[in-house]
Scaffold this motif. Structure first.
Motif, PDB file in Angstrom:
ATOM      1  N   LEU A   1       5.982  -0.544 -14.071  1.00 43.17           N
ATOM      2  CA  LEU A   1       5.359  -0.918 -12.706  1.00 43.17           C
ATOM      3  C   LEU A   1       5.603   0.322 -11.895  1.00 43.17           C
ATOM      4  O   LEU A   1       4.308   0.226 -11.042  1.00 43.17           O
ATOM      5  N   LEU A   2       6.307   1.119 -11.992  1.00 45.57           N
ATOM      6  CA  LEU A   2       6.127   2.684 -11.099  1.00 45.57           C
ATOM      7  C   LEU A   2       5.072   3.167 -11.520  1.00 45.57           C
ATOM      8  O   LEU A   2       4.287   3.692 -10.721  1.00 45.57           O
TER       9      LEU A   2
ATOM     10  N   ILE B   1       4.338  -5.430  -8.755  1.00 43.75           N
ATOM     11  CA  ILE B   1       4.539  -4.012  -8.614  1.00 43.75           C
ATOM     12  C   ILE B   1       5.064  -4.018  -7.128  1.00 43.75           C
ATOM     13  O   ILE B   1       6.131  -3.359  -6.987  1.00 43.75           O
TER      14      ILE B   1
ATOM     15  N   SER C   1       2.240   1.822 -12.794  1.00 46.42           N
ATOM     16  CA  SER C   1       1.176   1.253 -12.417  1.00 46.42           C
ATOM     17  C   SER C   1       0.795   1.604 -10.987  1.00 46.42           C
ATOM     18  O   SER C   1      -0.435   1.820 -10.398  1.00 46.42           O
ATOM     19  N   ALA C   2       1.881   1.670 -10.213  1.00 43.35           N
ATOM     20  CA  ALA C   2       1.818   2.325  -8.784  1.00 43.35           C
ATOM     21  C   ALA C   2       1.124   3.406  -8.688  1.00 43.35           C
ATOM     22  O   ALA C   2       0.157   3.800  -7.843  1.00 43.35           O
TER      23      ALA C   2
ATOM     24  N   HIS D   1       8.660  -4.984  -6.886  1.00 42.77           N
ATOM     25  CA  HIS D   1       9.609  -4.035  -7.443  1.00 42.77           C
ATOM     26  C   HIS D   1       9.713  -2.949  -6.710  1.00 42.77           C
ATOM     27  O   HIS D   1      11.004  -2.427  -6.754  1.00 42.77           O
ATOM     28  N   LEU D   2       8.935  -2.449  -6.158  1.00 42.29           N
ATOM     29  CA  LEU D   2       9.045  -1.330  -5.167  1.00 42.29           C
ATOM     30  C   LEU D   2       9.767  -1.756  -3.931  1.00 42.29           C
ATOM     31  O   LEU D   2      10.726  -0.767  -3.519  1.00 42.29           O
TER      32      LEU D   2
ATOM     33  N   GLU E   1      13.437  -1.985  -5.056  1.00 41.81           N
ATOM     34  CA  GLU E   1      13.921  -0.597  -5.259  1.00 41.81           C
ATOM     35  C   GLU E   1      14.508   0.227  -3.883  1.00 41.81           C
ATOM     36  O   GLU E   1      15.205   0.733  -3.756  1.00 41.81           O
TER      37      GLU E   1
ATOM     38  N   ARG F   1      14.693   6.987 -15.039  1.00 44.36           N
ATOM     39  CA  ARG F   1      15.088   5.654 -15.547  1.00 44.36           C
ATOM     40  C   ARG F   1      14.952   5.797 -17.192  1.00 44.36           C
ATOM     41  O   ARG F   1      15.720   5.575 -17.910  1.00 44.36           O
TER      42      ARG F   1
END
Lengths: 499, 499
Positions: free
Chosen positions: B20-21, A47, B23-24, A50-51, A54, B58
């Protein structure tokens, strides 16, 4: 003429959106250290990678670059002191740095950090350098690649320093440290001897300190300094830190020694110093450089100021000693004067975070020297334990009994935080200089209870916190104290405290 | 022929990144309920809105749509049971739904939820409906807009139901509830009378239950069911919930009553049921529909199964009563038989989450009826307290003394969770049906300590958890039990337990 230019406004929005992702990462990073179950680490690292990927993608986007160019034109004629102009300058710095890195490299680094931290914690627990070495290899390699792409002023390591402390170079820091070292070494030597002769035994300072009672005291003290618990909290971690998620949410952490309440108390005062800085940033500027802390050396000045200049002073304990004694009755055996000698005991310790003010900078100089050699290629990761021990022997006259008390003790390298350590000594220097200036304008009122530190905090809010990154570290120090970071106020403070 | 098609693979990657977003967001949502300081709420709601807006962008991107079309072609000739084909079908559902909503609407809804939750918590504490009403107006309005864009099968509310329980409609649920209601009402009436006559006094069940001792028991029990604490934890919140962040990290929450350990214990068994489902999803399918829970009605079947069919049974307490008695000595006054009558006491309660199995569904039917009327326009938000109280009077023969014990009691509406409540009764029905099927194939071994529930958990892993969303709720029930959700096993269970 006010700036109504839309490129600048759009840039502000884009920057705030990037910062929202970074806020999310900060929450996830905090959770990783405080509450995350062990098996969550792999997914957490995905995670976070990925953040950060991004955020990096947005920062380096064509749109951001284009807006930046246009905003530079828009602010060209603005005054040097214009907030907009200063923000644009900072974004240019960040943009130029970010565009030199691929998204893949940023994600890889983020993942290596997340995994590296977990591996470090385990390796430290087992005092097993071999368990951390492959991670450190990876992290150093990635930072070398990053530094290589950024390009340092004189050497690659400068690029890492500059990231934490705008405009600083290894050469200048080396100069400052070289000037400081003999004085500090001499003070340390004398202070250790004096403590040995005069301070109460270590055992006399220890007693039964239940965690809940420590938490009570820590909270009362942090509140009295001005830390807002409706906008923050304190949790427990292996390595104390402060993380500002954004307006209204600043988290401190500490750890507890059930024999020694001072360990968590000074930890909390230290982190609360960072937290007060974060809580003092301007909410309306959030997400912009003007609403962000300027550098680690300034950040650390705030933690050291509250921890050492306030917290280890006689004035502080004249107020808090009775309260501490009521919570921890073993203190009754000690008079305030003896207790103060105990609080400010100087001794050579293996562990940096347990080091007193007199010996602390020697720990930092050691790390600076090793880091610089790691990045010049003069030192290999595999040689680190031996190099650490040899340098330690030179500075402190003894060798760490194991790597847990040697090169595995700090979290920083596991977080890819190279070029970070020197800012601790810069923080010490800045703290002394700022505190000395503040005491002339806003002395601490005695006995005014919760308002006791209000004038000092008010002065710091105005002179250190509110400017955010609109001033460089050097400009901020000049603006607040009349001169750039220097060694004199700090040496004066150390002498007054220890000799 | 295995699918090696690159569009499908790319779609998997895109879906995993979106997840993943999410999850965040899940971590941030959990933190908001557990540890976030009060003043952090504004900023937190901004972060969450941004993350959900980004995920939505997305999901609705041209790229996602294009990949989806290509993947549909690629999987056209795959077997109906192909995981890839099933994933593509689910993504089509999600994509078509998501593209009907603007990013602005999604962000606005996310922000309203974040602020709504905070406002609800305050309003509930003060029993002040007026403090929550404007938020609820906003939330209902937004969900009405969303439902309108999605389009329900027969009525807008169907669109909301379908989101939580694939393929369900208000008409069918109404039919199920209408069939169930007279039986449940009769069982409830008789069970309440029986409890009044036979169960020990409420006071006899209560005693001194320190939170730490409750935590000890809760943890032992959750572990014995198979919950993995290296991949999860239990925290304290106002409203208990379970949140799965992803592989290796599933969080449960509960709350404590220092007089009544059963409240937190059954709360934990309930949430652990959800947690076991999350921990039982296939790690390699994470981020894809095949690695995600299929519906709330199936999710709730897992929590109710462990809470009620396991936790409130004689077999469970034959094992755990001695341990509970050693922790909470006031239980010594009660024989196991009396204690069981106390555990399964039936009585009319104002509060759903405190309701026993005999009366629980009446609470759900009330909410379903009110929600449906809110969304048909027959009921206004301002009329909700009166309508609630009138319906409650009809079902339970008394009127809630205040809104805290009336229409303000549940968190769901503050989270925009409309169409959520009916899945609780679906969960009850599914739980009974699954448990009955499981007991034929994998009966609970007695006294085998930690392995006691291993056969049951194994059966659930295989028949309920592992399929993820590859089967619809109806298919899953048929696959696992031979028929779709029905009322018979549940009514049989209620009669056996209460009459």
């Amino acid at each position: 003429m006010p700036l109504t230019a839309s490129s600048y406004d759009q840039l502000c929005q884009a920057a705030r959106d990037i910062n929202l992702l970074q806020s999310a990462s900060a929450v996830l990073g905090w959770d990783q250290e405080t509450f995350m179950p062990a098996k969550g680490i792999e997914h957490r690292s995905r995670i976070l990678a990925h953040l950060s990927g991004e955020a990096h993608e947005r920062m380096t986007s064509k749109r951001f670059g284009k807006l930046l160019e246009q905003a530079e034109v828009e602010t060209k004629r603005a005054a040097e002191t214009s907030v907009a102009k200063s923000n644009v300058t900072q974004w240019r710095r960040e943009f130029d740095r970010a565009t030199k890195l691929s998204k893949k490299l940023v994600e890889e680094n983020s993942k290596a950090i997340s995994l590296g931290q977990a591996a470090w914690a385990k390796a430290r627990g087992e005092s097993n350098f071999a368990g951390f070495a492959p991670h450190l290899e990876k992290l150093v390699g990635l930072s070398q690649e990053i530094a290589g792409r950024w390009g340092g002023k004189n050497e690659p390591y400068d690029a890492l320093l500059d990231q934490h402390e705008r405009d600083s170079t290894a050469e200048e820091i080396d100069k400052l440290f070289t000037a400081l070292r003999p004085h500090v070494a001499k003070i340390a030597q004398e202070a250790v001897a004096k403590s040995k002769a005069e301070a109460p035994s270590e055992k006399a300072m220890l007693g039964n300190c239940p965690v809940e009672k420590q938490q009570t005291l820590n909270r009362e003290v942090a509140e009295s300094l001005g830390f807002d618990f409706e906008a923050g909290r304190i949790d427990t971690t292996a390595h104390p830190f402060c993380s500002g998620f954004g307006p209204g949410d600043v988290r401190l952490t500490t750890r507890y020694d059930e024999r020694d309440f001072l360990s968590s108390l000074f930890g909390v005062m230290h982190e609360a110093g960072h937290g007060l800085y974060e809580q003092g940033l301007q909410e309306k500027e959030w997400g912009l450089p003007s609403g962000a802390a300027v550098s680690l050396g300034i950040h650390e000045s705030q933690s050291r100021l509250w921890e050492n200049h306030v917290g280890r002073s006689r004035a502080f304990w004249e107020k808090w000693y009775p309260r501490a004694t009521s919570l921890f009755p073993h203190l009754r055996k000690l008079k305030l004067d003896q207790f103060l000698l105990g609080v400010n005991r100087a001794e050579f310790s293996f562990i940096r975070v347990e080091a007193d003010e007199a010996t602390y900078d020697l720990h930092i100089m050691l790390r600076f020297s090793l880091e610089r050699r790691l990045f010049s290629g003069a030192l290999k990761v595999s040689e680190l334990p031996d190099a650490w021990n040899a340098e330690f022997e030179k500075s402190f006259g003894r060798t760490p009994p194991d790597d847990r008390r040697g090169c595995l003790q700090d979290i920083h390298w596991s977080m890819g935080g190279f070029g970070y350590f020197p800012t601790y000594t810069l923080g010490n220097l800045n703290a002394a200089q700022l505190f000395s200036a503040a005491m002339k304008k806003a002395p601490i009122r005695k006995g005014a209870d919760k308002g006791e530190y209000a004038p000092l905090l008010g002065w710091l809010r105005e002179n250190v916190h509110a400017p955010g990154s609109t001033l460089s570290p050097a400009q901020l120090m000049e603006h607040a104290t009349g001169r750039n970071t220097s060694t004199a106020p700090y040496l004066k403070h150390l002498k007054a405290r220890f000799l």
